[in-house]
Design an enzyme around this catalytic site. Structure first.
Site, PDB file in Angstrom:
ATOM      1  N   ASP A  98       0.762  -1.277  -0.025  1.00  0.00           N
ATOM      2  CA  ASP A  98       0.017  -0.208   0.004  1.00  0.00           C
ATOM      3  C   ASP A  98       0.803   1.192  -0.152  1.00  0.00           C
ATOM      4  O   ASP A  98       0.801   2.094   0.934  1.00  0.00           O
ATOM      5  CB  ASP A  98      -1.100   0.008   1.231  1.00  0.00           C
ATOM      6  CG  ASP A  98      -0.181  -0.017   2.416  1.00  0.00           C
ATOM      7  OD1 ASP A  98       0.917  -0.565   2.519  1.00  0.00           O
ATOM      8  OD2 ASP A  98      -0.677   0.328   3.538  1.00  0.00           O
ATOM      9  N   HIS A 103       9.751   0.095   8.976  1.00  0.00           N
ATOM     10  CA  HIS A 103       8.716  -1.198   9.193  1.00  0.00           C
ATOM     11  C   HIS A 103       9.000  -2.370   7.823  1.00  0.00           C
ATOM     12  O   HIS A 103       9.358  -3.426   8.109  1.00  0.00           O
ATOM     13  CB  HIS A 103       7.476  -0.587   9.092  1.00  0.00           C
ATOM     14  CG  HIS A 103       7.136   0.364  10.413  1.00  0.00           C
ATOM     15  ND1 HIS A 103       7.358  -0.283  11.720  1.00  0.00           N
ATOM     16  CD2 HIS A 103       6.732   1.448  10.404  1.00  0.00           C
ATOM     17  CE1 HIS A 103       7.120   0.712  12.566  1.00  0.00           C
ATOM     18  NE2 HIS A 103       6.759   1.766  11.852  1.00  0.00           N
TER      19      HIS A 103
HETATM   20  C1  BDR Z   1       2.882  -0.425   8.612  1.00  0.00           C
HETATM   21  O1  BDR Z   1       1.904   0.599   8.582  1.00  0.00           O
HETATM   22  C2  BDR Z   1       1.962   1.328   7.425  1.00  0.00           C
HETATM   23  O2  BDR Z   1       1.911   2.863   7.893  1.00  0.00           O
HETATM   24  C3  BDR Z   1       3.415   1.078   6.962  1.00  0.00           C
HETATM   25  O3  BDR Z   1       3.593   1.243   5.450  1.00  0.00           O
HETATM   26  C4  BDR Z   1       3.524  -0.142   7.531  1.00  0.00           C
HETATM   27  O4  BDR Z   1       3.182  -1.263   6.612  1.00  0.00           O
HETATM   28  C5  BDR Z   1       3.569  -0.180  10.093  1.00  0.00           C
HETATM   29  O5  BDR Z   1       2.580  -0.239  11.029  1.00  0.00           O
HETATM   30 CA    CA Z   2       2.921  -0.538   3.985  1.00  0.00          CA
END
Ligand code: BDR
Ligand code: CA
Length: 306
Positions: free
Chosen positions: A8, A240
């Site tokens: 995403d 992340h």
């Molecule tokens: C996840 O949430 C999204 O905001 C980031 O892309 C990552 O996949 C981190 O909690």
């Molecule tokens: Ca993500």
């Protein structure tokens, strides 16, 4: 390694993309898109655009626009910007998305090459849950499923309990961590990703070595770091999604716990990842990480981009 990323995009999704694209041992051969940080339309447009910018030109399969059972949360524009890439306005992509639905493609790709494909899911798990509903052997047909999501023994990032990807579709996350069959599932959640700090100076260094990819990441990273700064006081961010892609190829950088899992689907703790005992499907949850080694790998590989 043959890799599909379900994504995403999203600032850290873009960082993960440029790692996978440049890695000499990764064949990133398709992207599937999911709502989450942005709308599904923006997710698909951004994924196509990443393929254009890098020259990777991976085919993009569009997935779900909303979660399985709860009303959708609004896009996280305060984290990733209005359309996912901070203040950066991308142009129109040069290519069209594929006609096939993302979950249909995932099922088909895994069936056609059993045991060969790694799927790394770095957004809400709606596409993956639908693939499992369509084919109970889906996870067994993969080499492995590696997920960025969940907060097991640490606080969430959308409140005290939930991590954003699981919070955006807790029913899907619960289906996925209980997937039938014995295929390997690895969870890379906040327990490890929140240990990894990427600095403004790290973005500067990437922009120096790799003006195209690094320059783009430095620009979109500004907005992302400003969000973190409000919470931590430091101009930096967490890696992340890149951590999940790195765990696909370098699992030894993580300490993992093998356990049964569930995801809370209602009430105050909705989206929380919890241990479930009593047998059944086991997953590998990352509980610790070699921070410096992971950061070194990320910087070294992304710097291979133009
Ligand atoms: C996840 O949430 C999204 O905001 C980031 O892309 C990552 O996949 C981190 O909690
Ligand atoms: Ca993500």
């Amino acid at each position: 390694m043959k890799l599909i990323i379900d994504t995403d995009p999203g600032v850290d999704d873009a960082m993960a993309y440029f790692y996978a694209h440049a890695h000499p041992k990764i064949d990133l051969f398709a992207l599937t898109t999911i709502f989450g940080n942005v709308t599904i339309e923006d997710a698909t447009r951004n994924a196509l655009w990443l393929g254009d910018l890098s020259g990777g030109k991976q085919p993009v399969y569009q997935g779900q626009a909303a979660p399985l059972a709860i009303p959708p949360n609004p896009p996280a524009d305060f984290v990733h910007g209005k359309h996912g890439f901070g203040d950066y306005e991308i142009g129109a992509p040069l290519r069209e998305r594929e006609a096939e639905d993302a979950s249909d493609f995932l099922v088909r790709a895994a069936r056609e090459a059993p045991g060969e494909i790694t799927l790394c899911a770095i957004g809400p798990l709606t596409n993956v849950a639908r693939a499992i509903e369509k084919d109970a052997d889906f996870v067994s047909n993969l080499a492995q499923l590696v997920i960025m999501g969940g907060a097991l023994d640490v606080a969430g990032n959308v409140g005290p309990y939930a991590e954003a990807n699981f919070w955006n579709d807790p029913h899907a996350a619960d289906i996925v961590v209980n997937a039938p069959g014995a295929g390997r599932i690895v969870i890379v959640g906040l327990d490890v990703t929140s240990q990894i700090e990427f600095l403004a100076s790290d973005f500067d260094a990437l922009a120096e070595t790799s003006p195209v990819a690094g320059g783009f990441l430095r620009q979109i990273g500004q907005f992302y770091m400003e969000f973190y700064k409000q919470k931590t006081g430091r101009l930096s961010c967490h890696l992340h999604d890149p951590s999940a892609v790195i765990a696909c190829l370098e699992p030894d950088l993580m300490d993992m716990e093998e356990t049964g899992l569930g995801v809370v689907t209602e009430g105050e703790e909705i989206g929380d990842l919890v241990r479930r005992t009593g047998g059944g499907r086991q997953c590998f949850v990352c509980v610790d990480v070699q921070v410096d080694a992971l950061l070194d790998t990320f910087k070294r590989i992304v710097a291979l981009n133009p």
